[in-house]
Design a protein around this motif. Structure first.
Motif, mmCIF file in Angstrom:
data_model
loop_
_atom_site.group_PDB
_atom_site.id
_atom_site.type_symbol
_atom_site.label_atom_id
_atom_site.label_comp_id
_atom_site.label_asym_id
_atom_site.label_seq_id
_atom_site.Cartn_x
_atom_site.Cartn_y
_atom_site.Cartn_z
ATOM 1 N N ALA A 156 32.374 39.770 42.777
ATOM 2 C CA ALA A 156 32.724 38.744 42.011
ATOM 3 C C ALA A 156 34.103 39.108 41.150
ATOM 4 O O ALA A 156 34.342 40.290 40.440
ATOM 5 C CB ALA A 156 31.759 38.558 40.866
ATOM 6 N N ARG A 157 35.264 38.583 41.326
ATOM 7 C CA ARG A 157 36.404 38.912 40.958
ATOM 8 C C ARG A 157 36.625 38.170 39.608
ATOM 9 O O ARG A 157 36.479 36.907 39.419
ATOM 10 C CB ARG A 157 37.696 38.472 41.810
ATOM 11 N N ILE A 158 36.866 38.857 38.607
ATOM 12 C CA ILE A 158 37.416 38.249 37.154
ATOM 13 C C ILE A 158 38.452 38.411 36.728
ATOM 14 O O ILE A 158 39.115 39.430 36.612
ATOM 15 C CB ILE A 158 36.087 38.998 36.174
ATOM 16 N N ASP A 159 39.115 37.061 36.380
ATOM 17 C CA ASP A 159 40.584 37.326 36.179
ATOM 18 C C ASP A 159 41.187 37.252 34.633
ATOM 19 O O ASP A 159 42.103 36.550 34.323
ATOM 20 C CB ASP A 159 41.166 35.856 37.024
ATOM 21 N N THR A 160 40.157 37.738 33.925
ATOM 22 C CA THR A 160 40.490 37.700 32.572
ATOM 23 C C THR A 160 41.731 38.467 32.173
ATOM 24 O O THR A 160 42.578 37.939 31.337
ATOM 25 C CB THR A 160 39.188 38.595 31.665
ATOM 26 N N PHE A 161 41.864 39.562 32.843
ATOM 27 C CA PHE A 161 43.152 40.530 32.479
ATOM 28 C C PHE A 161 44.215 39.950 33.208
ATOM 29 O O PHE A 161 45.399 40.021 32.671
ATOM 30 C CB PHE A 161 42.747 42.136 32.916
ATOM 31 N N LEU A 162 44.142 39.557 34.430
ATOM 32 C CA LEU A 162 45.272 39.136 35.284
ATOM 33 C C LEU A 162 45.832 37.778 34.773
ATOM 34 O O LEU A 162 47.085 37.512 34.836
ATOM 35 C CB LEU A 162 44.603 38.886 36.667
ATOM 36 N N ARG A 163 45.166 36.958 34.270
ATOM 37 C CA ARG A 163 45.572 35.764 33.709
ATOM 38 C C ARG A 163 45.547 35.766 32.123
ATOM 39 O O ARG A 163 46.151 34.581 31.566
ATOM 40 C CB ARG A 163 44.867 34.698 34.328
ATOM 41 N N ALA A 165 43.346 35.990 29.856
ATOM 42 C CA ALA A 165 42.245 35.064 29.480
ATOM 43 C C ALA A 165 41.218 35.865 28.741
ATOM 44 O O ALA A 165 40.005 35.223 28.499
ATOM 45 C CB ALA A 165 41.711 34.205 30.472
ATOM 46 N N GLY A 166 41.408 37.028 28.233
ATOM 47 C CA GLY A 166 40.405 37.782 27.511
ATOM 48 C C GLY A 166 40.601 39.436 27.823
ATOM 49 O O GLY A 166 41.343 39.631 28.849
ATOM 50 N N GLY A 167 39.749 40.041 27.004
ATOM 51 C CA GLY A 167 39.830 41.652 27.324
ATOM 52 C C GLY A 167 38.470 41.970 27.821
ATOM 53 O O GLY A 167 37.786 41.490 28.495
ATOM 54 N N VAL A 168 38.262 43.359 27.393
ATOM 55 C CA VAL A 168 36.899 44.110 27.874
ATOM 56 C C VAL A 168 35.644 43.234 27.470
ATOM 57 O O VAL A 168 34.930 42.899 28.317
ATOM 58 C CB VAL A 168 36.814 45.348 26.984
ATOM 59 N N THR A 171 35.254 40.270 29.729
ATOM 60 C CA THR A 171 35.047 40.499 31.130
ATOM 61 C C THR A 171 33.549 41.050 31.226
ATOM 62 O O THR A 171 33.015 40.783 32.166
ATOM 63 C CB THR A 171 36.197 41.587 31.237
ATOM 64 N N LEU A 172 33.108 41.890 30.288
ATOM 65 C CA LEU A 172 31.702 42.569 30.102
ATOM 66 C C LEU A 172 30.709 41.120 30.145
ATOM 67 O O LEU A 172 29.627 41.165 31.012
ATOM 68 C CB LEU A 172 31.417 43.290 29.264
ATOM 69 N N GLU A 173 31.114 40.023 29.387
ATOM 70 C CA GLU A 173 30.320 38.942 29.454
ATOM 71 C C GLU A 173 30.025 38.152 30.749
ATOM 72 O O GLU A 173 28.950 37.765 31.252
ATOM 73 C CB GLU A 173 30.657 37.980 28.436
ATOM 74 N N ARG A 174 31.341 38.088 31.095
ATOM 75 C CA ARG A 174 31.277 37.324 32.527
ATOM 76 C C ARG A 174 30.792 38.349 33.652
ATOM 77 O O ARG A 174 29.827 37.824 34.612
ATOM 78 C CB ARG A 174 32.668 37.140 32.925
ATOM 79 N N GLY A 185 29.048 43.448 43.116
ATOM 80 C CA GLY A 185 30.287 44.361 42.697
ATOM 81 C C GLY A 185 31.164 43.475 41.779
ATOM 82 O O GLY A 185 31.013 42.200 41.638
ATOM 83 N N ILE A 186 31.888 44.129 40.827
ATOM 84 C CA ILE A 186 32.642 43.152 39.839
ATOM 85 C C ILE A 186 34.245 43.734 40.058
ATOM 86 O O ILE A 186 34.440 45.114 40.216
ATOM 87 C CB ILE A 186 32.430 43.427 38.486
ATOM 88 N N PHE A 187 34.854 42.880 40.313
ATOM 89 C CA PHE A 187 36.463 43.167 40.936
ATOM 90 C C PHE A 187 37.389 42.647 39.511
ATOM 91 O O PHE A 187 37.094 41.314 39.251
ATOM 92 C CB PHE A 187 36.947 42.297 42.036
ATOM 93 N N VAL A 188 38.055 43.530 38.666
ATOM 94 C CA VAL A 188 38.728 42.988 37.568
ATOM 95 C C VAL A 188 40.260 43.733 37.730
ATOM 96 O O VAL A 188 40.632 44.634 37.180
ATOM 97 C CB VAL A 188 38.446 43.730 36.401
ATOM 98 N N PRO A 189 40.963 42.766 38.550
ATOM 99 C CA PRO A 189 42.472 42.958 38.869
ATOM 100 C C PRO A 189 43.166 42.801 37.467
ATOM 101 O O PRO A 189 43.053 42.105 36.579
ATOM 102 C CB PRO A 189 42.917 41.849 39.705
ATOM 103 N N GLY A 190 44.174 43.736 37.192
ATOM 104 C CA GLY A 190 45.150 43.590 36.151
ATOM 105 C C GLY A 190 44.599 44.683 34.983
ATOM 106 O O GLY A 190 45.394 44.970 33.964
ATOM 107 N N ALA A 191 43.591 45.368 35.303
ATOM 108 C CA ALA A 191 43.060 46.301 34.383
ATOM 109 C C ALA A 191 43.457 47.811 35.196
ATOM 110 O O ALA A 191 42.334 48.173 35.924
ATOM 111 C CB ALA A 191 41.417 46.042 34.059
ATOM 112 N N VAL A 192 44.272 48.420 34.697
ATOM 113 C CA VAL A 192 44.430 49.711 35.221
ATOM 114 C C VAL A 192 44.703 51.052 34.126
ATOM 115 O O VAL A 192 44.536 52.355 34.314
ATOM 116 C CB VAL A 192 45.491 49.802 36.386
ATOM 117 N N GLU A 193 44.783 50.540 32.882
ATOM 118 C CA GLU A 193 44.878 51.541 31.690
ATOM 119 C C GLU A 193 43.561 52.193 31.516
ATOM 120 O O GLU A 193 42.450 51.592 31.709
ATOM 121 C CB GLU A 193 45.116 50.661 30.481
#
Length: 277
Positions: A156-163, A165-168, A171-174, A185-193
């Motif tokens: 499941a890709r979650i685009d909160t960081f990429l777009r 639209a939200g932070g940690v 993302t955890l809620e989704r 599995g959970i895919f969070v593109p845009g989160a690399v810090e």
């Protein structure tokens, strides 16, 4: 061995590759040639990049490619390699959960044993689908695969960081809702810090997938943070197309060939593609 048994075995093998701290590394492919090269380089599995695949077919990324053309390309990729293949199916190539289920059945028929399904929304109001709507789509994918007897890995890709639209917390809620709906599995593109990645890895009860490219932490650092899957996404395809542009401009502007230096030899590439044919 039946095709269904082969799919089941490949799906189980693919699932077993997702280990926090020892991540599955995916240099994403976009056609049969790139998939064969990735496999030959030593990859344990091949995953498609939806953007790269769309570009190769002359279409822009972002839910613009139709299901039939996308899965024809996936079928060519699965036929070209021996390792498990995961297909990026964007939002499911469908308007509703019933259509997502149809897509998953077509994915299995194409020989892939994993999918990425994103929650990004293109057009209309908002940038992400609601949690409830996306959970229904993931549940439909899960049920369709289970009905076929194949333990498809649903990422499941979650685009909160990429777009943006939200932070940690968002993302955890989704992630929790999508896991409950059947995601593996959970895919969070845009989160690399690193701090963010650590929070996500600790807070998500599923293998965490991150997107990497120039500027991202090395794989070893991500592994130490608990990441279970590392994807290049469209960055390798974009780099390949950059070579095309540099070589074309050089040839047209100066009549020289420096940008072509370092290319794979004709015989090497031809032999690689001839294997199994």
């Amino acid at each position: 061995m039946t095709n269904q048994n082969t799919l089941r075995d490949r799906a189980l093998a693919f699932r077993a590759l997702h280990v926090p701290g020892r991540p599955l590394i995916l240099p994403n492919a976009w056609d049969a040639a790139s998939a064969r090269i990735v496999e030959d380089a030593g990859a344990s599995a091949v995953a498609t990049t939806s953007a790269g695949l769309a570009w190769a077919l002359g279409v822009a990324d972002g839910d613009r490619l139709d299901r039939e053309r996308a899965l024809e390309a996936v079928a060519r990729i699965t036929a070209s390699v021996a390792v498990p293949v995961s297909a990026d199916i964007e939002s499911g190539f469908a308007k509703d959960p019933v259509g997502v289920a149809d897509t998953v059945r077509a994915v299995l028929a194409a020989g892939a044993v994993g999918v990425n399904i994103e929650d990004a929304l293109y057009g209309g109001e908002g940038v992400l689908r609601s949690i409830a709507e996306q959970a229904e789509r993931i549940a439909a994918a899960r049920e369709a695969a289970d009905a076929e007897g194949v333990p498809l890995f649903v990422n499941a890709r979650i685009d909160t960081f990429l777009r943006g639209a939200g932070g940690v917390d968002a993302t955890l809620e989704r992630a929790a809702a999508f896991r409950a709906a059947g995601a593996d599995g959970i895919f969070v593109p845009g989160a690399v810090e690193p701090g963010t990645v650590k929070e996500l890895a600790d807070g998500i009860e599923a293998p965490l997938n991150v997107l990497v490219g120039p500027g991202a932490p090395p794989v070893a650092e991500l592994a130490a943070l608990g990441v279970a899957r590392v994807s290049a996404g469209s960055s390798i395809a974009a780099a390949a197309y950059a070579v095309v542009r540099r070589a074309a401009r050089e040839l047209l502007d100066t009549g020289t060939y420096g940008a072509q230096t370092g290319g794979l030899g004709y015989g090497e590439l031809n032999s690689l593609l001839a294997r199994g044919n």
